[in-house]
Enzyme design. Structure first.
Site, PDB file in Angstrom:
ATOM      1  N   ASP A  63       0.823  -1.211   0.000  1.00 20.78           N
ATOM      2  CA  ASP A  63       0.000   0.000   0.000  1.00 20.78           C
ATOM      3  C   ASP A  63       0.858   1.262   0.000  1.00 20.78           C
ATOM      4  O   ASP A  63       0.862   2.029   0.962  1.00 20.78           O
ATOM      5  CB  ASP A  63      -0.965  -0.027   1.199  1.00 20.78           C
ATOM      6  N   HIS A  91      -3.312  -1.762  -4.297  1.00 19.31           N
ATOM      7  CA  HIS A  91      -4.463  -0.853  -4.379  1.00 19.31           C
ATOM      8  C   HIS A  91      -4.039   0.122  -5.466  1.00 19.31           C
ATOM      9  O   HIS A  91      -3.486   1.183  -5.185  1.00 19.31           O
ATOM     10  CB  HIS A  91      -4.680  -0.109  -3.055  1.00 19.31           C
ATOM     11  N   ASP A 100      -6.665  -5.441  -5.005  1.00 18.53           N
ATOM     12  CA  ASP A 100      -7.651  -5.422  -3.907  1.00 18.53           C
ATOM     13  C   ASP A 100      -8.715  -4.358  -4.196  1.00 18.53           C
ATOM     14  O   ASP A 100      -8.833  -3.374  -3.481  1.00 18.53           O
ATOM     15  CB  ASP A 100      -6.877  -5.133  -2.611  1.00 18.53           C
ATOM     16  N   LYS A 129     -12.013  -4.717  -4.270  1.00 14.88           N
ATOM     17  CA  LYS A 129     -13.266  -4.866  -3.487  1.00 14.88           C
ATOM     18  C   LYS A 129     -14.487  -4.382  -4.266  1.00 14.88           C
ATOM     19  O   LYS A 129     -15.201  -3.471  -3.861  1.00 14.88           O
ATOM     20  CB  LYS A 129     -13.190  -4.111  -2.153  1.00 14.88           C
ATOM     21  N   PHE A 130     -14.730  -5.043  -5.400  1.00 12.83           N
ATOM     22  CA  PHE A 130     -15.916  -4.721  -6.194  1.00 12.83           C
ATOM     23  C   PHE A 130     -17.151  -4.891  -5.315  1.00 12.83           C
ATOM     24  O   PHE A 130     -17.207  -5.804  -4.479  1.00 12.83           O
ATOM     25  CB  PHE A 130     -16.005  -5.657  -7.405  1.00 12.83           C
ATOM     26  N   GLY A 153     -23.764  -6.494 -11.375  1.00 10.40           N
ATOM     27  CA  GLY A 153     -22.946  -7.210 -12.352  1.00 10.40           C
ATOM     28  C   GLY A 153     -22.510  -6.365 -13.534  1.00 10.40           C
ATOM     29  O   GLY A 153     -21.339  -6.355 -13.917  1.00 10.40           O
ATOM     30  N   THR A 190     -22.123  -3.154 -13.872  1.00 13.03           N
ATOM     31  CA  THR A 190     -21.162  -2.095 -13.535  1.00 13.03           C
ATOM     32  C   THR A 190     -19.776  -2.687 -13.259  1.00 13.03           C
ATOM     33  O   THR A 190     -18.764  -2.177 -13.759  1.00 13.03           O
ATOM     34  CB  THR A 190     -21.665  -1.304 -12.305  1.00 13.03           C
ATOM     35  N   ARG A 223       1.268  -2.655   6.598  1.00 16.26           N
ATOM     36  CA  ARG A 223       2.142  -1.740   7.335  1.00 16.26           C
ATOM     37  C   ARG A 223       3.188  -2.444   8.191  1.00 16.26           C
ATOM     38  O   ARG A 223       4.240  -1.860   8.467  1.00 16.26           O
ATOM     39  CB  ARG A 223       1.284  -0.780   8.171  1.00 16.26           C
TER      40      ARG A 223
HETATM   41  O1  6AU Z   1      -1.647  -4.611   7.277  1.00 15.91           O
HETATM   42  P1  6AU Z   1      -2.396  -3.323   7.023  1.00 15.91           P
HETATM   43  O2  6AU Z   1      -3.406  -3.000   8.105  1.00 15.91           O
HETATM   44  O3  6AU Z   1      -1.485  -2.164   6.754  1.00 15.91           O
HETATM   45  O4  6AU Z   1      -3.187  -3.508   5.641  1.00 15.91           O
HETATM   46  C1  6AU Z   1      -4.216  -4.450   5.470  1.00 15.91           C
HETATM   47  C2  6AU Z   1      -4.638  -4.514   4.018  1.00 15.91           C
HETATM   48  C3  6AU Z   1      -5.224  -3.218   3.458  1.00 15.91           C
HETATM   49  C4  6AU Z   1      -6.721  -3.454   3.475  1.00 15.91           C
HETATM   50  O5  6AU Z   1      -7.358  -2.785   2.396  1.00 15.91           O
HETATM   51  C5  6AU Z   1      -6.857  -4.969   3.334  1.00 15.91           C
HETATM   52  O6  6AU Z   1      -5.644  -5.515   3.869  1.00 15.91           O
HETATM   53  N1  6AU Z   1      -8.019  -5.575   4.050  1.00 15.91           N
HETATM   54  C6  6AU Z   1      -8.952  -6.411   3.390  1.00 15.91           C
HETATM   55  C7  6AU Z   1      -8.757  -7.002   2.074  1.00 15.91           C
HETATM   56  C8  6AU Z   1      -7.483  -7.514   1.664  1.00 15.91           C
HETATM   57  O7  6AU Z   1      -9.701  -7.228   1.339  1.00 15.91           O
HETATM   58  C9  6AU Z   1     -10.108  -6.829   4.049  1.00 15.91           C
HETATM   59  C10 6AU Z   1     -10.263  -6.581   5.434  1.00 15.91           C
HETATM   60  O8  6AU Z   1     -11.214  -7.034   6.069  1.00 15.91           O
HETATM   61  N2  6AU Z   1      -9.286  -5.863   6.063  1.00 15.91           N
HETATM   62  C11 6AU Z   1      -8.176  -5.365   5.418  1.00 15.91           C
HETATM   63  O9  6AU Z   1      -7.330  -4.747   6.090  1.00 15.91           O
HETATM   64  O10 6AU Z   1      -4.752  -3.060   2.130  1.00 15.91           O
END
Ligand code: 6AU
Length: 259
Positions: A38, A62, A91, A93-94, A98, A100, A230
């Site tokens: 990210d 992303h 990632d 997350k659609f 359908g 769109t 992170r």
């Molecule tokens: O380890 P982090 O907290 O810095 O990042 C977590 C990553 C982020 C979120 O957009 C993603 O995981 N995420 C998702 C996904 C992958 O779909 C779902 C969720 O429930 N929680 C989450 O953190 O890029």
């Protein structure tokens, strides 16, 4: 005695080529780590992918947070995916109807279906979302994960939501290969259970994100892959951090094998 299947066993079992490649890679590279890259510039994304590539099975993007996006970026990223043997997971997350999501997946600025092996979608809109995505992705041998459970505090995917998501996946198992989830939903070894919200110690951030440890996710919750953002991107040395998560995740898997 019930023997737990290895990633290699599961590679042989599953029919979808992306899931097969994923499990094979996990076994060969000894990693169940997905990097959530990210970062906000193309150069940073490529630097991270090249440095951490040897330690991961998936690189999650992303793409819409990259401020200087050019189509060259995904071209270069695809080369790094081949060089290091990891899959790319946008990632996105659609979460729409359908018709769109079909456009969002195939066209626009990012043309996600051209370069991303894996995408994810919310089950909320109903099966039409999977049908729409599938019309684009199936012919390109792409795969989809459905978001069954979220890591964030107070999320509304509670009660029977995960069960209904599993059912939706079962009806589209030629395209859906598994779930974004906080715990194992099914004993069927074909499904890949992928879990975000992972750090080396439990905790949370200031915006509701909640963290479990690799051991809790892989050993206790019986999921297959940890997603770490992170914990790696904000570490002083991202390669040292990635190695630590790779080791913690894989050791937890080996421990689960002994159960
Ligand atoms: O380890 P982090 O907290 O810095 O990042 C977590 C990553 C982020 C979120 O957009 C993603 O995981 N995420 C998702 C996904 C992958 O779909 C779902 C969720 O429930 N929680 C989450 O953190 O890029």
């Amino acid at each position: 005695v019930k023997r737990v299947l290895t990633y290699g066993d599961r590679a042989k079992l599953c029919s979808h080529s992306v899931a097969k490649f994923l499990f094979t890679t996990m076994e060969d590279k000894q990693t169940n780590l997905a990097l959530s890259a990210d970062v906000t510039t193309g150069a940073e994304l490529l630097r991270l992918a090249d440095a951490v590539g040897p330690h991961i099975c998936i690189l999650k993007t992303h793409i819409d947070i990259i401020s200087d996006f050019k189509p060259d970026l995904v071209h270069d990223l695809s080369h790094l995916a081949e060089k290091h043997g990891f899959l790319i997971f946008e990632d996105r997350k659609f979460a729409d109807i359908g018709n769109t999501v079909k456009h969002q997946y195939s066209s626009g600025v990012y043309r996600i279906s051209d370069w991303s092996h894996i995408i994810n979608a919310h089950a909320l809109p109903g099966p039409g979302i999977v049908q729409g995505l599938k019309e684009v992705g199936l012919v390109k041998d792409r795969a989809c994960l459905l978001i069954a459970e979220m890591s964030s505090k107070g999320n509304l995917a509670t009660g029977d939501y995960a069960k209904a998501t599993l059912k939706m996946a079962e009806e589209h198992d030629d395209f859906v290969i598994g779930f974004i989830t906080q715990s194992k939903l099914s004993n069927d070894p074909n499904w890949v259970h992928i879990t975000p919200g992972v750090k080396l110690t439990r905790g949370k951030d200031s915006l509701g994100q909640q963290y479990l440890t690799p051991r809790e996710v892989i050993c206790d919750k019986e999921c297959d892959i940890i997603i770490v953002g992170r914990g790696i991107t904000e570490a002083e040395d991202s390669v040292v951090a990635a190695k630590a998560f790779q080791e913690a995740g894989y050791n937890a898997y080996l421990e689960r094998m002994q159960k």
